[in-house]
Write a protein that holds these residues in place. Structure first.
Motif, mmCIF file in Angstrom:
data_model
loop_
_atom_site.group_PDB
_atom_site.id
_atom_site.type_symbol
_atom_site.label_atom_id
_atom_site.label_comp_id
_atom_site.label_asym_id
_atom_site.label_seq_id
_atom_site.Cartn_x
_atom_site.Cartn_y
_atom_site.Cartn_z
ATOM 1 N N GLY A 237 8.672 18.846 37.834
ATOM 2 C CA GLY A 237 7.960 18.069 36.555
ATOM 3 C C GLY A 237 8.655 16.861 36.346
ATOM 4 N N ARG A 238 9.978 16.729 35.968
ATOM 5 C CA ARG A 238 10.745 15.629 35.623
ATOM 6 C C ARG A 238 10.740 14.227 37.069
ATOM 7 N NH1 ARG A 238 13.760 15.188 31.420
ATOM 8 N NH2 ARG A 238 11.865 16.444 30.790
ATOM 9 N N ALA A 239 11.223 15.253 37.925
ATOM 10 C CA ALA A 239 11.394 14.198 39.279
ATOM 11 C C ALA A 239 9.981 13.538 39.711
ATOM 12 C CB ALA A 239 11.998 15.023 40.357
ATOM 13 N N GLN A 240 8.885 14.371 39.465
ATOM 14 C CA GLN A 240 7.627 13.708 40.051
ATOM 15 C C GLN A 240 7.138 12.754 38.932
ATOM 16 O OE1 GLN A 240 7.938 17.255 39.677
ATOM 17 N NE2 GLN A 240 8.662 17.293 41.749
ATOM 18 N N GLU A 241 7.879 13.065 37.371
ATOM 19 C CA GLU A 241 7.433 11.935 36.483
ATOM 20 C C GLU A 241 8.000 10.605 36.658
ATOM 21 O OE1 GLU A 241 5.656 10.973 32.344
ATOM 22 O OE2 GLU A 241 5.172 12.522 33.981
ATOM 23 N N ILE A 242 9.266 10.882 37.027
ATOM 24 C CA ILE A 242 10.168 9.697 37.114
ATOM 25 C C ILE A 242 9.435 8.606 38.445
ATOM 26 C CG2 ILE A 242 12.375 8.799 37.788
ATOM 27 C CD1 ILE A 242 12.255 9.858 35.243
ATOM 28 N N LEU A 243 9.000 9.577 39.592
ATOM 29 C CA LEU A 243 8.576 8.915 40.629
ATOM 30 C C LEU A 243 7.362 8.116 40.209
ATOM 31 C CD1 LEU A 243 8.413 8.418 43.851
ATOM 32 C CD2 LEU A 243 6.950 10.556 43.790
ATOM 33 N N LEU A 244 6.623 8.765 39.498
ATOM 34 C CA LEU A 244 5.312 7.843 39.016
ATOM 35 C C LEU A 244 5.524 6.604 38.009
ATOM 36 C CD1 LEU A 244 2.988 10.991 38.198
ATOM 37 C CD2 LEU A 244 2.752 9.468 39.952
ATOM 38 N N LYS B 246 9.898 1.643 30.135
ATOM 39 C CA LYS B 246 10.298 0.249 30.496
ATOM 40 C C LYS B 246 11.954 0.116 30.128
ATOM 41 C CE LYS B 246 6.526 -2.377 28.255
ATOM 42 N NZ LYS B 246 6.107 -3.154 26.803
ATOM 43 N N GLU B 247 12.523 0.843 29.505
ATOM 44 C CA GLU B 247 14.183 0.886 29.487
ATOM 45 C C GLU B 247 14.665 1.474 30.883
ATOM 46 O OE1 GLU B 247 18.032 0.731 27.965
ATOM 47 O OE2 GLU B 247 16.207 -0.368 28.076
ATOM 48 N N LEU B 248 13.987 2.500 31.428
ATOM 49 C CA LEU B 248 14.290 3.372 32.876
ATOM 50 C C LEU B 248 14.021 2.259 33.787
ATOM 51 C CD1 LEU B 248 14.827 5.791 34.816
ATOM 52 C CD2 LEU B 248 12.317 6.219 34.590
ATOM 53 N N LEU B 249 12.991 1.356 33.895
ATOM 54 C CA LEU B 249 12.945 0.489 34.786
ATOM 55 C C LEU B 249 13.784 -0.754 34.805
ATOM 56 C CD1 LEU B 249 8.816 0.290 34.584
ATOM 57 C CD2 LEU B 249 10.152 1.088 36.554
ATOM 58 N N ARG B 250 14.062 -1.134 33.462
ATOM 59 C CA ARG B 250 14.960 -2.212 33.237
ATOM 60 C C ARG B 250 16.513 -1.747 34.040
ATOM 61 N NH1 ARG B 250 19.521 -3.482 30.937
ATOM 62 N NH2 ARG B 250 19.459 -1.547 29.784
ATOM 63 N N ILE B 251 16.860 -0.685 33.755
ATOM 64 C CA ILE B 251 18.155 -0.021 34.483
ATOM 65 C C ILE B 251 17.952 -0.042 35.831
ATOM 66 C CG2 ILE B 251 19.785 1.781 34.362
ATOM 67 C CD1 ILE B 251 18.544 2.506 31.453
ATOM 68 N N VAL B 252 17.202 0.388 36.182
ATOM 69 C CA VAL B 252 16.964 0.771 37.780
ATOM 70 C C VAL B 252 16.919 -0.706 38.374
ATOM 71 C CG1 VAL B 252 15.502 1.388 39.761
ATOM 72 C CG2 VAL B 252 15.880 3.001 37.788
ATOM 73 N N GLU B 253 16.061 -1.626 38.036
ATOM 74 C CA GLU B 253 15.994 -3.032 38.379
ATOM 75 C C GLU B 253 17.134 -3.863 38.315
ATOM 76 O OE1 GLU B 253 12.428 -4.345 36.894
ATOM 77 O OE2 GLU B 253 11.077 -3.115 37.869
ATOM 78 N N LEU C 8 8.220 4.697 38.428
ATOM 79 C CA LEU C 8 8.744 3.811 39.481
ATOM 80 C C LEU C 8 7.428 3.151 40.131
ATOM 81 C CD1 LEU C 8 11.953 5.186 40.760
ATOM 82 C CD2 LEU C 8 11.810 3.681 39.055
ATOM 83 N N HIS C 9 6.424 4.174 40.365
ATOM 84 C CA HIS C 9 5.403 3.727 41.178
ATOM 85 C C HIS C 9 4.389 2.631 40.480
ATOM 86 C CE1 HIS C 9 2.030 3.719 43.939
ATOM 87 N NE2 HIS C 9 1.283 4.088 42.948
ATOM 88 N N ASP C 10 4.072 3.161 39.371
ATOM 89 C CA ASP C 10 3.551 2.180 38.483
ATOM 90 C C ASP C 10 3.943 0.682 38.424
ATOM 91 O OD1 ASP C 10 1.055 2.159 36.391
ATOM 92 O OD2 ASP C 10 2.681 1.651 35.071
ATOM 93 N N ARG C 11 5.248 0.421 38.580
ATOM 94 C CA ARG C 11 5.688 -0.789 38.513
ATOM 95 C C ARG C 11 5.434 -1.456 39.892
ATOM 96 N NH1 ARG C 11 8.904 -3.130 34.255
ATOM 97 N NH2 ARG C 11 9.839 -5.014 34.982
ATOM 98 N N GLY C 12 5.269 -0.768 40.518
ATOM 99 C CA GLY C 12 5.361 -1.338 42.066
ATOM 100 C C GLY C 12 6.516 -1.685 42.820
ATOM 101 N N PHE C 13 7.321 -0.729 42.903
ATOM 102 C CA PHE C 13 8.892 -0.987 43.143
ATOM 103 C C PHE C 13 8.898 -1.706 44.806
ATOM 104 C CE2 PHE C 13 7.946 3.429 43.761
ATOM 105 C CZ PHE C 13 8.078 3.628 45.062
ATOM 106 N N ASP C 14 9.646 -2.617 44.756
ATOM 107 C CA ASP C 14 9.883 -3.374 46.290
ATOM 108 C C ASP C 14 11.176 -2.827 46.712
ATOM 109 O OD1 ASP C 14 11.312 -4.991 44.428
ATOM 110 O OD2 ASP C 14 10.250 -6.870 44.785
ATOM 111 N N TYR C 15 11.844 -2.010 46.383
ATOM 112 C CA TYR C 15 13.200 -1.646 46.959
ATOM 113 C C TYR C 15 13.089 -0.050 47.280
ATOM 114 C CZ TYR C 15 12.572 0.075 41.976
ATOM 115 O OH TYR C 15 12.373 0.451 40.752
#
Length: 319
Positions: free
Chosen positions: A110-117, A86-93, A119-126
């Protein structure tokens, strides 16, 4: 090279070997060696908690007399994973809503793919981009789908991500708000250096460090001094930086480490791969385990060379 699957027995001379999923990165494993009189388990890096990318380590293990265990986080627990996401998503958004670029520095495997997932779970529109070695690593990982917790989720996430191909594209994409997942994770090379050189004085943009920063790396120096130092540049960074509040480690934490050792219940424990291995071994002794932290830089084997006919098995970070 001989390809070996999880839980498949094979022999090296008189030793029976079996590997088990370590849950650290795709393909990581713990190695069990049955020498007859003694049975050894070498964990390598492992994780006993599910992540978005991987299932946790296999803890249904054979009898073990000697355990060689990583001790990376023997002195602390990890914060709640959901809170971190949630904190990661808050910072990005928040960065993107203010018109900035969210630069996410990640390990390629591992880490790059984890971060991608995440962001994807939130349904990014950017716009979301991936750059550096993470691109090739993602392609390779996707070829070994049986190692992933949910291969179809990776497929869906990749549909909304663009790969960055060259410096011209890098210069173009940062003119608009976006998120960029890029290597290297410790700011020691890769495209992240190019991005920092262009965005360092943009207070609307953010730099997110998603992994451990080893001493003397660009990331560690930046955190300690506020300056990014590379072969080409010495830059005062004005971007918003985020590190201490984020923890996406692929290692098990202190609590899980004790639980794992208690479940394996070995006669002897060697504590390795950690900054406080001696302290950890002492704690294990207090709990009744025969534990030891091998001396660093022990030169006992310096005059010993394997015979030409010997088979040498190397375990590096459990992969």
């Amino acid at each position: 090279f001989v390809d070996v699957g999880y839980k498949k027995d094979f022999r090296i001379h008189k030793t029976n070997v079996k590997i088990f999923d370590a849950g650290h990165i795709p393909g990581s494993y713990m190695c069990h060696l049955d020498l007859g009189e003694k049975k050894i388990l070498y964990t390598g890096n492992h994780n006993t908690v599910d992540t978005r990318l991987l299932k946790k380590a296999d803890t249904n293990l054979p009898k073990t007399d000697v355990l060689i265990t990583e001790s990376t986080y023997s002195d602390r627990d990890h914060p709640d994973r959901k809170v971190q996401e949630k904190e990661l998503l808050r910072i990005v958004e928040e960065t993107i809503s203010h018109g900035g670029v969210s630069l996410i520095s990640s390990f390629a495997i591992g880490r790059a793919q984890e971060i991608l997932l995440i962001l994807h779970d939130r349904g990014f529109d950017y716009p979301v981009y991936m750059d550096g070695m993470a691109k090739k690593a993602t392609t390779i990982i996707n070829r070994h789908r049986k190692l992933l917790k949910d291969p179809e989720e990776i497929d869906e996430a990749l549909k909304n991500v663009k790969y960055v191909t060259d410096n011209r594209m890098r210069s173009k994409i940062i003119k608009q708000p976006c998120a960029i997942i890029t290597t290297s994770g410790m700011l020691s090379g890769g495209p992240v250096i190019n991005y920092i050189s262009k965005l360092h004085d943009d207070r609307k943009s953010s730099l997110i460090l998603t992994g451990f920063q080893a001493p003397n790396t660009g990331g560690k120096v930046l955190l300690d001094t506020g300056r990014f130092i590379s072969e080409e540049n010495k830059i005062d960074v004005q971007m918003k930086m985020f590190y201490k509040r984020l923890d996406f480690s692929a290692h098990l934490g202190r609590k899980e480490l004790f639980e794992f050792i208690e479940k394996v219940s070995p006669e002897k424990v060697f504590c390795v791969h950690g900054e406080k291995t001696e302290e950890f071994a002492k704690e294990l002794k207090e709990k009744g385990f025969d534990a030891i932290a091998p001396l660093a830089n022990n030169r006992i084997f310096e005059n010993t060379a394997p015979r030409p006919s010997a088979t040498v098995v190397c375990f590096c970070h459990g992969w």
